[in-house]
Scaffold this motif. Structure first.
Motif, PDB file in Angstrom:
ATOM      1  N   LEU A 230     -11.153  22.573 -24.708  1.00 61.32           N
ATOM      2  CA  LEU A 230     -11.318  21.798 -25.938  1.00 61.32           C
ATOM      3  C   LEU A 230     -11.097  20.313 -25.688  1.00 61.32           C
ATOM      4  O   LEU A 230     -11.631  19.466 -26.408  1.00 61.32           O
ATOM      5  CB  LEU A 230     -10.329  22.287 -27.009  1.00 61.32           C
ATOM      6  CG  LEU A 230     -10.608  23.662 -27.608  1.00 61.32           C
ATOM      7  CD1 LEU A 230      -9.437  24.101 -28.477  1.00 61.32           C
ATOM      8  CD2 LEU A 230     -11.890  23.637 -28.424  1.00 61.32           C
ATOM      9  N   ILE A 231     -10.291  19.994 -24.680  1.00 61.56           N
ATOM     10  CA  ILE A 231      -9.979  18.598 -24.374  1.00 61.56           C
ATOM     11  C   ILE A 231     -10.947  18.061 -23.323  1.00 61.56           C
ATOM     12  O   ILE A 231     -11.657  17.083 -23.550  1.00 61.56           O
ATOM     13  CB  ILE A 231      -8.526  18.460 -23.883  1.00 61.56           C
ATOM     14  CG1 ILE A 231      -7.564  19.060 -24.910  1.00 61.56           C
ATOM     15  CG2 ILE A 231      -8.178  17.012 -23.606  1.00 61.56           C
ATOM     16  CD1 ILE A 231      -6.144  19.168 -24.418  1.00 61.56           C
ATOM     17  N   SER A 232     -10.977  18.704 -22.172  1.00 61.91           N
ATOM     18  CA  SER A 232     -11.861  18.284 -21.078  1.00 61.91           C
ATOM     19  C   SER A 232     -11.957  19.425 -20.079  1.00 61.91           C
ATOM     20  O   SER A 232     -10.999  19.696 -19.349  1.00 61.91           O
ATOM     21  CB  SER A 232     -11.328  17.024 -20.394  1.00 61.91           C
ATOM     22  OG  SER A 232     -12.092  16.737 -19.236  1.00 61.91           O
ATOM     23  N   SER A 233     -13.117  20.082 -20.041  1.00 59.29           N
ATOM     24  CA  SER A 233     -13.295  21.173 -19.080  1.00 59.29           C
ATOM     25  C   SER A 233     -13.322  20.637 -17.654  1.00 59.29           C
ATOM     26  O   SER A 233     -12.885  21.322 -16.717  1.00 59.29           O
ATOM     27  CB  SER A 233     -14.585  21.932 -19.389  1.00 59.29           C
ATOM     28  OG  SER A 233     -15.718  21.083 -19.263  1.00 59.29           O
ATOM     29  N   THR A 234     -13.831  19.420 -17.466  1.00 57.68           N
ATOM     30  CA  THR A 234     -13.852  18.827 -16.128  1.00 57.68           C
ATOM     31  C   THR A 234     -12.440  18.601 -15.616  1.00 57.68           C
ATOM     32  O   THR A 234     -12.109  18.939 -14.475  1.00 57.68           O
ATOM     33  CB  THR A 234     -14.613  17.496 -16.151  1.00 57.68           C
ATOM     34  OG1 THR A 234     -15.914  17.704 -16.694  1.00 57.68           O
ATOM     35  CG2 THR A 234     -14.746  16.924 -14.753  1.00 57.68           C
ATOM     36  N   ALA A 235     -11.580  18.047 -16.475  1.00 55.68           N
ATOM     37  CA  ALA A 235     -10.192  17.816 -16.077  1.00 55.68           C
ATOM     38  C   ALA A 235      -9.482  19.138 -15.815  1.00 55.68           C
ATOM     39  O   ALA A 235      -8.687  19.252 -14.873  1.00 55.68           O
ATOM     40  CB  ALA A 235      -9.471  17.025 -17.166  1.00 55.68           C
ATOM     41  N   THR A 236      -9.746  20.144 -16.636  1.00 51.66           N
ATOM     42  CA  THR A 236      -9.129  21.452 -16.428  1.00 51.66           C
ATOM     43  C   THR A 236      -9.566  22.061 -15.107  1.00 51.66           C
ATOM     44  O   THR A 236      -8.751  22.626 -14.360  1.00 51.66           O
ATOM     45  CB  THR A 236      -9.506  22.394 -17.585  1.00 51.66           C
ATOM     46  OG1 THR A 236      -9.120  21.803 -18.820  1.00 51.66           O
ATOM     47  CG2 THR A 236      -8.821  23.738 -17.437  1.00 51.66           C
ATOM     48  N   THR A 237     -10.860  21.951 -14.790  1.00 50.88           N
ATOM     49  CA  THR A 237     -11.370  22.480 -13.527  1.00 50.88           C
ATOM     50  C   THR A 237     -10.720  21.779 -12.348  1.00 50.88           C
ATOM     51  O   THR A 237     -10.319  22.423 -11.359  1.00 50.88           O
ATOM     52  CB  THR A 237     -12.896  22.312 -13.470  1.00 50.88           C
ATOM     53  OG1 THR A 237     -13.486  22.993 -14.569  1.00 50.88           O
ATOM     54  CG2 THR A 237     -13.453  22.865 -12.169  1.00 50.88           C
ATOM     55  N   ILE A 238     -10.608  20.461 -12.417  1.00 53.82           N
ATOM     56  CA  ILE A 238      -9.991  19.700 -11.327  1.00 53.82           C
ATOM     57  C   ILE A 238      -8.530  20.098 -11.148  1.00 53.82           C
ATOM     58  O   ILE A 238      -8.054  20.329 -10.032  1.00 53.82           O
ATOM     59  CB  ILE A 238     -10.126  18.193 -11.597  1.00 53.82           C
ATOM     60  CG1 ILE A 238     -11.584  17.752 -11.446  1.00 53.82           C
ATOM     61  CG2 ILE A 238      -9.236  17.398 -10.653  1.00 53.82           C
ATOM     62  CD1 ILE A 238     -11.836  16.324 -11.847  1.00 53.82           C
ATOM     63  N   ALA A 239      -7.810  20.217 -12.265  1.00 53.32           N
ATOM     64  CA  ALA A 239      -6.389  20.582 -12.198  1.00 53.32           C
ATOM     65  C   ALA A 239      -6.217  21.972 -11.592  1.00 53.32           C
ATOM     66  O   ALA A 239      -5.364  22.183 -10.711  1.00 53.32           O
ATOM     67  CB  ALA A 239      -5.778  20.517 -13.587  1.00 53.32           C
ATOM     68  N   ASN A 240      -7.011  22.937 -12.043  1.00 55.16           N
ATOM     69  CA  ASN A 240      -6.898  24.296 -11.512  1.00 55.16           C
ATOM     70  C   ASN A 240      -7.345  24.371 -10.050  1.00 55.16           C
ATOM     71  O   ASN A 240      -6.788  25.140  -9.261  1.00 55.16           O
ATOM     72  CB  ASN A 240      -7.721  25.261 -12.363  1.00 55.16           C
ATOM     73  CG  ASN A 240      -7.035  25.595 -13.677  1.00 55.16           C
ATOM     74  OD1 ASN A 240      -6.124  24.888 -14.089  1.00 55.16           O
ATOM     75  ND2 ASN A 240      -7.457  26.657 -14.329  1.00 55.16           N
ATOM     76  N   ALA A 241      -8.380  23.599  -9.704  1.00 54.94           N
ATOM     77  CA  ALA A 241      -8.852  23.604  -8.317  1.00 54.94           C
ATOM     78  C   ALA A 241      -7.762  23.117  -7.370  1.00 54.94           C
ATOM     79  O   ALA A 241      -7.521  23.725  -6.313  1.00 54.94           O
ATOM     80  CB  ALA A 241     -10.100  22.730  -8.190  1.00 54.94           C
ATOM     81  N   ARG A 242      -7.106  22.045  -7.723  1.00 52.28           N
ATOM     82  CA  ARG A 242      -6.028  21.532  -6.890  1.00 52.28           C
ATOM     83  C   ARG A 242      -4.906  22.547  -6.743  1.00 52.28           C
ATOM     84  O   ARG A 242      -4.339  22.732  -5.661  1.00 52.28           O
ATOM     85  CB  ARG A 242      -5.481  20.227  -7.464  1.00 52.28           C
ATOM     86  CG  ARG A 242      -6.423  19.042  -7.342  1.00 52.28           C
ATOM     87  CD  ARG A 242      -5.845  17.791  -7.971  1.00 52.28           C
ATOM     88  NE  ARG A 242      -4.522  17.484  -7.463  1.00 52.28           N
ATOM     89  CZ  ARG A 242      -3.404  17.606  -8.166  1.00 52.28           C
ATOM     90  NH1 ARG A 242      -3.440  18.025  -9.413  1.00 52.28           N
ATOM     91  NH2 ARG A 242      -2.246  17.307  -7.625  1.00 52.28           N
ATOM     92  N   ARG A 243      -4.577  23.223  -7.823  1.00 53.85           N
ATOM     93  CA  ARG A 243      -3.497  24.215  -7.781  1.00 53.85           C
ATOM     94  C   ARG A 243      -3.883  25.442  -6.966  1.00 53.85           C
ATOM     95  O   ARG A 243      -3.025  26.103  -6.381  1.00 53.85           O
ATOM     96  CB  ARG A 243      -3.111  24.625  -9.192  1.00 53.85           C
ATOM     97  CG  ARG A 243      -2.429  23.508  -9.986  1.00 53.85           C
ATOM     98  CD  ARG A 243      -2.327  23.871 -11.450  1.00 53.85           C
ATOM     99  NE  ARG A 243      -1.613  25.115 -11.637  1.00 53.85           N
ATOM    100  CZ  ARG A 243      -1.699  25.856 -12.743  1.00 53.85           C
ATOM    101  NH1 ARG A 243      -2.492  25.471 -13.727  1.00 53.85           N
ATOM    102  NH2 ARG A 243      -1.017  26.971 -12.847  1.00 53.85           N
ATOM    103  N   SER A 244      -5.184  25.764  -6.923  1.00 56.14           N
ATOM    104  CA  SER A 244      -5.612  26.972  -6.221  1.00 56.14           C
ATOM    105  C   SER A 244      -5.379  26.877  -4.720  1.00 56.14           C
ATOM    106  O   SER A 244      -5.304  27.897  -4.035  1.00 56.14           O
ATOM    107  CB  SER A 244      -7.091  27.242  -6.506  1.00 56.14           C
ATOM    108  OG  SER A 244      -7.928  26.289  -5.861  1.00 56.14           O
TER     109      SER A 244
END
Length: 441
Positions: free
Chosen positions: A220-234
């Motif tokens: 709802l806020i930013s799917s791009t930011a969410t993807t980047i955050a999760n990618a780094r954590r993965s």
């Protein structure tokens, strides 16, 4: 103010006192009569007292009396008397707390506000006061389970949002419209907030459910930011499928949000775009659920890492000597990603200005690398003089570029399994959207 309005406002003041009194009395409902300082009757009367003090203040103020004299006098007297009784009760029961005194003061103040101020603010304040008082056990448990790394991250996030944000200049710097420092900071705050909310969701719900919920909210806020955050954590967590489920769910929510935005600002394009967007979103949500289920049935090592053992895993992580949790967000990486996303948006604006109307497609695709909403709003502003087919293609290119960009970010920043899962779900979503377009023709 006529008599009917006075009666309505006084009723509100009494209702606020009764609401607080119910919560206070219920908490001590097993106490013997006369053993408590205040219950439902006392707090109701305090609310009424505040209303009467507010009414007297209004009447005497109209007659030229010193402003605030009545309210201050009543409040000081009430606080002194109530604090004395509360002190005696505390000595008798060997427990000390200022909550009841502060609650009484606030009840009085809200009752006065109901008579001389905004009734909506007074009623909302009464509800918030009752909710805070009723949340004592929850708040105490939360504080006991709070870790320093979580508190520190929350303080940093609040400092960025409420201390730095107001003083950072919003005026763009540089050519072609420049880059706004405030926009960079806002993007950093968004990235940090998504990472922090995902961290808290995982702590409360376990990784699989937590990542799914956090990803949906992040979309709802930013799917791009969410993807980047999760990618780094993965790259640092074995919970790859759970993180991928969150990122895929964020992508589905982004498509759904774009559909709602199209309906609101581009209704003339709804018949061209809503079905493909809905088909893509449904496919992404289905993929997220499948990934979450796969994570739940993962090998024991991954389930333990993702917190699938539920309450036992959570309680174990809170025992003394347990390993220190990872930082909810890395501030340096957050600002690097914020600069990247803002830089991409700036490049899109430069392309649009250099190539004119003919560069709309290229500008939309470039802007879509960072954000789809900006393209939607821009196209909406151009629509009166723009061919609807061109507008639809421009927005479609932005959505396509955004999905491809998120897959690229996942490949560059995330673990291999994370990137493959996101790429697969995105490809299936694009196929579903393409098939729906063929149905429209």
């Amino acid at each position: 103010m006529d008599q009917m309005e006075i009666l309505q406002r006084m009723a509100l003041a009494i209702a606020i006192g009764a609401l607080v009194g119910v919560e206070r009395h219920w908490r001590e409902r097993d106490e013997d009569e006369g053993s408590r300082t205040a219950g439902i009757r006392t707090y109701t009367l305090i609310g009424m007292l505040g209303g009467l003090a507010g009414l007297l203040e209004r009447l005497l103020g109209a007659a030229g009396a010193l402003p605030g004299l009545v309210l201050v006098g009543f409040l000081v007297t009430l606080t002194a008397v109530f604090a004395l009784f509360q002190y005696r009760e505390g000595v008798a029961e060997h427990r000390f707390s200022a909550t009841a005194v502060v609650a009484a003061m606030l009840t009085f103040a809200l009752g006065a506000l109901a008579l001389i101020g905004d009734t909506m603010l007074a009623s909302a304040g009464g509800v918030v006061l009752a909710v805070i008082l009723a949340s004592r056990e929850f708040l105490h448990r939360a504080i006991k389970r709070l870790r320093w790394v979580e508190l520190r991250s929350a303080l940093i996030l609040l400092t960025l949002a409420f201390v730095l944000r107001p003083i950072v200049p919003a005026e763009p710097v540089g050519p072609f419209g420049g880059v706004s420092p405030a926009k960079i900071l806002i993007m950093a705050i968004v990235l940090a907030a998504i990472s922090f909310c995902g961290y808290i969701a995982v702590r409360l719900l376990g990784a699989t459910r937590g990542e799914l919920v956090a990803g949906t909210i992040g979309g709802l806020i930013s799917s791009t930011a969410t993807t980047i955050a999760n990618a780094r954590r993965s790259r640092q967590s074995p919970a790859v499928r759970a993180l991928a489920a969150g990122a895929v769910s964020a992508g589905g929510m982004s498509l759904l949000r774009t559909g709602f935005l199209v309906s609101a600002v581009l209704p003339s394009l709804a018949d061209r775009l809503l079905l493909p967007l809905a088909a893509g979103a449904a496919t992404m949500f289905a993929g997220a659920l499948l990934l979450a289920r796969a994570s739940a049935t993962a090998p024991p090592a991954e389930r333990e890492a993702t917190g699938q053992e539920g309450a036992n895993a959570e309680s174990a992580s809170l025992e003394p000597g347990s390993p220190e949790p990872k930082n909810p967000f890395d501030l340096a990486s957050v600002f690097k990603m914020a600069l990247l996303l803002v830089g991409v948006a700036f490049a899109a604006r430069v392309a649009s200005q250099l190539w004119g109307d003919g560069g709309l497609y290229a500008a939309s695709a470039l802007a879509g690398l960072a954000d789809v909403d900006a393209v939607t709003v821009t196209v909406a502003g151009m629509l009166p003089t723009l061919d609807p087919a061109v507008a639809a293609r421009a927005l479609g290119l932005a959505v396509l570029a955004n999905m491809l960009a998120k897959a690229a970010y996942a490949g560059l920043l995330g673990a291999r399994g994370f990137a493959l899962a996101l790429a697969g779900a995105s490809a299936l979503a694009l196929l579903a959207a393409g098939a729906s377009l063929l149905l429209l023709r």
